[in-house]
Enzyme design. Structure first.
Site, PDB file in Angstrom:
ATOM      1  N   HIS A 210       0.794  -1.227   0.000  1.00  0.00           N
ATOM      2  CA  HIS A 210       0.000   0.000   0.000  1.00  0.00           C
ATOM      3  C   HIS A 210       0.827   1.277   0.000  1.00  0.00           C
ATOM      4  O   HIS A 210       0.283   2.361  -0.105  1.00  0.00           O
ATOM      5  CB  HIS A 210      -0.955   0.023   1.204  1.00  0.00           C
ATOM      6  CG  HIS A 210      -0.237   0.260   2.501  1.00  0.00           C
ATOM      7  ND1 HIS A 210       0.416  -0.742   3.166  1.00  0.00           N
ATOM      8  CD2 HIS A 210      -0.035   1.378   3.226  1.00  0.00           C
ATOM      9  CE1 HIS A 210       0.973  -0.252   4.262  1.00  0.00           C
ATOM     10  NE2 HIS A 210       0.724   1.035   4.328  1.00  0.00           N
TER      11      HIS A 210
HETATM   12  C1  UD1 Z   1      -1.919   5.437   6.153  1.00  0.00           C
HETATM   13  C2  UD1 Z   1      -0.589   5.845   6.795  1.00  0.00           C
HETATM   14  C3  UD1 Z   1       0.425   4.736   6.605  1.00  0.00           C
HETATM   15  C4  UD1 Z   1      -0.104   3.392   7.064  1.00  0.00           C
HETATM   16  C5  UD1 Z   1      -1.416   3.124   6.340  1.00  0.00           C
HETATM   17  C6  UD1 Z   1      -2.039   1.815   6.709  1.00  0.00           C
HETATM   18  C7  UD1 Z   1      -0.088   8.242   6.724  1.00  0.00           C
HETATM   19  C8  UD1 Z   1       0.768   9.267   6.082  1.00  0.00           C
HETATM   20  N1  UD1 Z   1      -0.028   7.018   6.179  1.00  0.00           N
HETATM   21  O1  UD1 Z   1      -1.706   5.343   4.746  1.00  0.00           O
HETATM   22  O2  UD1 Z   1       1.576   5.044   7.371  1.00  0.00           O
HETATM   23  O3  UD1 Z   1       0.826   2.383   6.784  1.00  0.00           O
HETATM   24  O4  UD1 Z   1      -2.313   4.192   6.681  1.00  0.00           O
HETATM   25  O5  UD1 Z   1      -3.215   1.635   6.006  1.00  0.00           O
HETATM   26  O6  UD1 Z   1      -0.754   8.529   7.686  1.00  0.00           O
HETATM   27  N2  UD1 Z   1      -9.101   5.017   2.102  1.00  0.00           N
HETATM   28  C9  UD1 Z   1     -10.303   4.382   2.062  1.00  0.00           C
HETATM   29  N3  UD1 Z   1     -10.879   4.012   3.251  1.00  0.00           N
HETATM   30  C10 UD1 Z   1     -10.297   4.244   4.451  1.00  0.00           C
HETATM   31  C11 UD1 Z   1      -9.063   4.914   4.471  1.00  0.00           C
HETATM   32  C12 UD1 Z   1      -8.470   5.279   3.315  1.00  0.00           C
HETATM   33  O7  UD1 Z   1     -10.869   4.144   1.019  1.00  0.00           O
HETATM   34  O8  UD1 Z   1     -10.867   3.871   5.490  1.00  0.00           O
HETATM   35  C13 UD1 Z   1      -8.454   5.399   0.835  1.00  0.00           C
HETATM   36  C14 UD1 Z   1      -8.737   6.804   0.427  1.00  0.00           C
HETATM   37  O9  UD1 Z   1      -8.865   6.837  -0.951  1.00  0.00           O
HETATM   38  C15 UD1 Z   1      -7.485   7.569   0.807  1.00  0.00           C
HETATM   39  C16 UD1 Z   1      -6.420   6.490   0.629  1.00  0.00           C
HETATM   40  O10 UD1 Z   1      -7.060   5.254   0.970  1.00  0.00           O
HETATM   41  O11 UD1 Z   1      -7.291   8.683   0.039  1.00  0.00           O
HETATM   42  C17 UD1 Z   1      -5.216   6.677   1.478  1.00  0.00           C
HETATM   43  O12 UD1 Z   1      -5.596   6.799   2.863  1.00  0.00           O
HETATM   44  P1  UD1 Z   1      -4.670   7.643   3.866  1.00  0.00           P
HETATM   45  O13 UD1 Z   1      -5.204   7.605   5.230  1.00  0.00           O
HETATM   46  O14 UD1 Z   1      -4.393   8.985   3.266  1.00  0.00           O
HETATM   47  O15 UD1 Z   1      -3.288   6.883   3.813  1.00  0.00           O
HETATM   48  P2  UD1 Z   1      -2.932   5.335   3.755  1.00  0.00           P
HETATM   49  O16 UD1 Z   1      -2.384   5.029   2.418  1.00  0.00           O
HETATM   50  O17 UD1 Z   1      -4.029   4.476   4.278  1.00  0.00           O
END
Ligand code: UD1
Length: 371
Positions: A210
């Site tokens: 991811h």
């Molecule tokens: C975040 C953390 C990362 C961790 C990861 C585990 C930061 C900078 N990164 O990254 O360190 O390893 O979580 O998952 O804080 N999304 C969904 N549903 C959700 C959450 C996210 O669909 O419940 C999608 C959204 O499109 C979002 C993308 O995932 O834009 C990324 O989510 P985000 O929280 O920005 O970062 P992660 O890649 O999950």
């Protein structure tokens, strides 16, 4: 009433860290009120709620509902929401506990310290030395402003010393994530995930991907998919895809290739116990996660990390982890080593013993007094 300790969780990798800390605080000092704040950085049921249910985390007392966004926007929303909570709280907390390295960790640490509320960072001092990683910036900022730095492996104290953080603020407590693993292992086994997915014993690999460095670059993602296609001839691949990864696979036209491959089980994100059961019984794990590098080391399962660096070097020097780096052509030979039983065996890591959260609780109670 005694002043509360506030514990913050925001994203999936936080939940397995706050669960044992909350439990240990309740055991060691039931008279100290605990307030759990969920920032809402992760909000899908499969990324958040299921962990609360399985790990027995009490429902959050406060939910900031920040959701997704650019780094700046998401961090700003947490900062603003958490500051508002602290300002409006009926009693000034004796301290705030943040865990890990996600945007919520850094934002809540900043909001607290600016209001003069002391901060403890669980999993302090980890460094990948790669500032292109968003988490590295979060780690540096969080540690720079925290009052109590609780480290999980030997490199933590060394890194903090190098950055000039006074030693009096630093305590080695071990790895709280392993507390959750130890607590949940029996339940995870009882799920018999391998049998439920029809997997032959010891003949599957668990895949998780991811990180932006792997999934946001279409060329890198395409080469990873090609690698998985080749591996799937040797082992069945169980691939629970993070929402960000699934979206990147779809937009790169790569999703169907994995979905149609008979050797690949592409799934929605798994629950904690499902994932743990599949990890423990895997022949090998391919990952870019931080936590899975640690969990596989504890379980003695070979782990090939699809990154050029790690902030958890003890998993490489003493554990079962190998950094594959940019060059994916190294993977087939490593895989053959695993299948032939030639892959290195790991050792037990100090402080990864299922009791780290008790040491965390004791450090918190000693440092953050009620006055
Ligand atoms: C975040 C953390 C990362 C961790 C990861 C585990 C930061 C900078 N990164 O990254 O360190 O390893 O979580 O998952 O804080 N999304 C969904 N549903 C959700 C959450 C996210 O669909 O419940 C999608 C959204 O499109 C979002 C993308 O995932 O834009 C990324 O989510 P985000 O929280 O920005 O970062 P992660 O890649 O999950």
């Amino acid at each position: 009433m005694a002043r509360p300790l506030v514990v913050v969780a925001g994203a999936r990798p936080n939940f397995m860290k706050v669960a044992p800390v909350l439990r240990a605080l309740a055991e060691r000092a039931p008279e100290v009120p605990r307030v759990l704040v969920h920032t809402g950085q992760h909000y899908d049921a499969g990324m958040s709620e299921v962990f609360f249910r399985e790990l027995g985390i009490p429902p959050p007392d406060v939910h900031l509902g920040v959701g997704s966004g650019s780094h700046g926007a998401q961090t700003a929303r947490v900062l603003e929401g958490f500051e508002r909570y602290l300002l409006d709280a009926p009693e000034r907390p004796r301290g705030v506990v943040v865990v890990g390295d996600v945007n919520s960790t850094m934002a809540c640490a900043l909001a607290s310290v600016k209001l003069g509320v002391p901060v403890a960072h669980v999993e302090a001092g980890l460094r990948s030395n790669d500032r292109a990683m968003p988490e590295e910036i979060n780690r540096l900022v969080t540690d720079a402003v925290s009052d109590l730095l609780l480290t999980s492996e030997p490199s933590g104290a060394e890194n903090l010393r190098r950055e000039g953080i006074p030693e009096a603020r630093v305590r080695f407590v071990g790895n709280v994530m392993i507390d959750t693993l130890v607590h949940e292992l029996r339940e995870a086994r009882a799920l018999s995930m391998g049998a439920r997915l029809g997997l032959a014993s010891g003949r599957h690999a668990l895949i998780t991907l991811h990180r932006p460095s792997n999934v946001d670059d279409p060329r890198r993602l395409a080469s990873l998919v090609a690698l998985l296609g080749a591996m799937a001839g040797r082992l069945t691949l169980v691939f629970p895809a993070h929402p960000r990864t699934r979206a990147a696979l779809a937009s790169g036209g790569l999703l169907a290739r994995l979905e149609c491959h008979p050797g690949v089980l592409l799934r929605e994100p798994l629950s904690y116990r499902e994932n743990l059961g599949l990890m423990e019984s895997a022949a090998v794990v391919l990952t870019d996660s931080g936590g899975i590098q640690e969990e596989s080391t504890f379980l003695g399962v070979p782990c090939l990390t699809l990154r050029a660096n790690t902030e958890r070097p003890v998993t490489v020097s003493q554990g079962t982890n190998t950094l594959v780096g940019e060059d994916l052509s190294r993977v087939p030979a490593l895989l053959e080593d695993v299948l032939a039983g030639r892959y290195k065996k790991g050792a037990a890591i100090e402080g990864w013993d299922g009791r780290a959260s008790v040491r965390v609780a004791d450090a918190l109670l000693m440092t953050f007094s009620a006055e």
